[in-house]
Design a protein around this motif. Sequence first.
Motif, PDB file in Angstrom:
ATOM      1  N   LYS A  24       0.856  -1.206   0.000  1.00 45.06           N
ATOM      2  CA  LYS A  24       0.000   0.000   0.000  1.00 45.06           C
ATOM      3  C   LYS A  24       0.880   1.240   0.000  1.00 45.06           C
ATOM      4  O   LYS A  24       0.656   2.184  -0.775  1.00 45.06           O
ATOM      5  N   GLU A  25       1.898   1.274   0.862  1.00 47.44           N
ATOM      6  CA  GLU A  25       2.817   2.427   0.929  1.00 47.44           C
ATOM      7  C   GLU A  25       3.540   2.596  -0.397  1.00 47.44           C
ATOM      8  O   GLU A  25       3.707   3.713  -0.888  1.00 47.44           O
ATOM      9  N   MET A  27       2.491   1.651  -3.375  1.00 48.84           N
ATOM     10  CA  MET A  27       1.520   2.129  -4.360  1.00 48.84           C
ATOM     11  C   MET A  27       1.276   3.635  -4.192  1.00 48.84           C
ATOM     12  O   MET A  27       1.226   4.376  -5.174  1.00 48.84           O
ATOM     13  N   GLU A  28       1.137   4.062  -2.922  1.00 48.46           N
ATOM     14  CA  GLU A  28       0.934   5.492  -2.667  1.00 48.46           C
ATOM     15  C   GLU A  28       2.165   6.285  -3.108  1.00 48.46           C
ATOM     16  O   GLU A  28       2.056   7.359  -3.727  1.00 48.46           O
ATOM     17  N   HIS A  31       2.234   6.358  -6.817  1.00 48.90           N
ATOM     18  CA  HIS A  31       1.209   7.300  -7.280  1.00 48.90           C
ATOM     19  C   HIS A  31       1.699   8.744  -7.105  1.00 48.90           C
ATOM     20  O   HIS A  31       1.587   9.566  -8.021  1.00 48.90           O
ATOM     21  N   ASP A  32       2.247   9.064  -5.912  1.00 43.86           N
ATOM     22  CA  ASP A  32       2.776  10.419  -5.664  1.00 43.86           C
ATOM     23  C   ASP A  32       3.919  10.749  -6.615  1.00 43.86           C
ATOM     24  O   ASP A  32       4.012  11.869  -7.124  1.00 43.86           O
TER      25      ASP A  32
END
Length: 143
Positions: A24-25, A27-28, A31-32
Amino acid sequence: VAMETVSLEHQIQSVQRHIAFLKKEQMELLHDLHLEILRLQKHCSELTHDLEIKELEARQQDVLDRELEEKCRVMEARLQEKEKDNLELRKELQHKETLVAALRSSLRSKERRFLEELKRRSHRVTILDTELQKQTEAAAYLS
């Protein structure tokens, strides 16, 4: 053994939660990073566009500068030509002023001679008139 299996299952679940959290981290973060790349690409495009506009303006300004320089050269050449013409006209004017002064002097000299001649003739006319009067009186006396 059962205890070890439960403990092992807890560890596996814990590792899976950590893996899920990390995914999740990640992916974030991805994304960022993707958003930052898009922002930087947009900013780069804007700067490139601004640079192209400034280069175009600089080229246009160079063209205008060259045109103005050419106009200045033409005007300077005209000015030099006019100054040359002006100098020639001044010389001509000075020559004509000299001629006018000489003509005035000649005219005054001729006027003086004319007046002197006029005075002599007037004096001669007076003398002749007086003689004529005397002769007329003598002729009248004799008649």
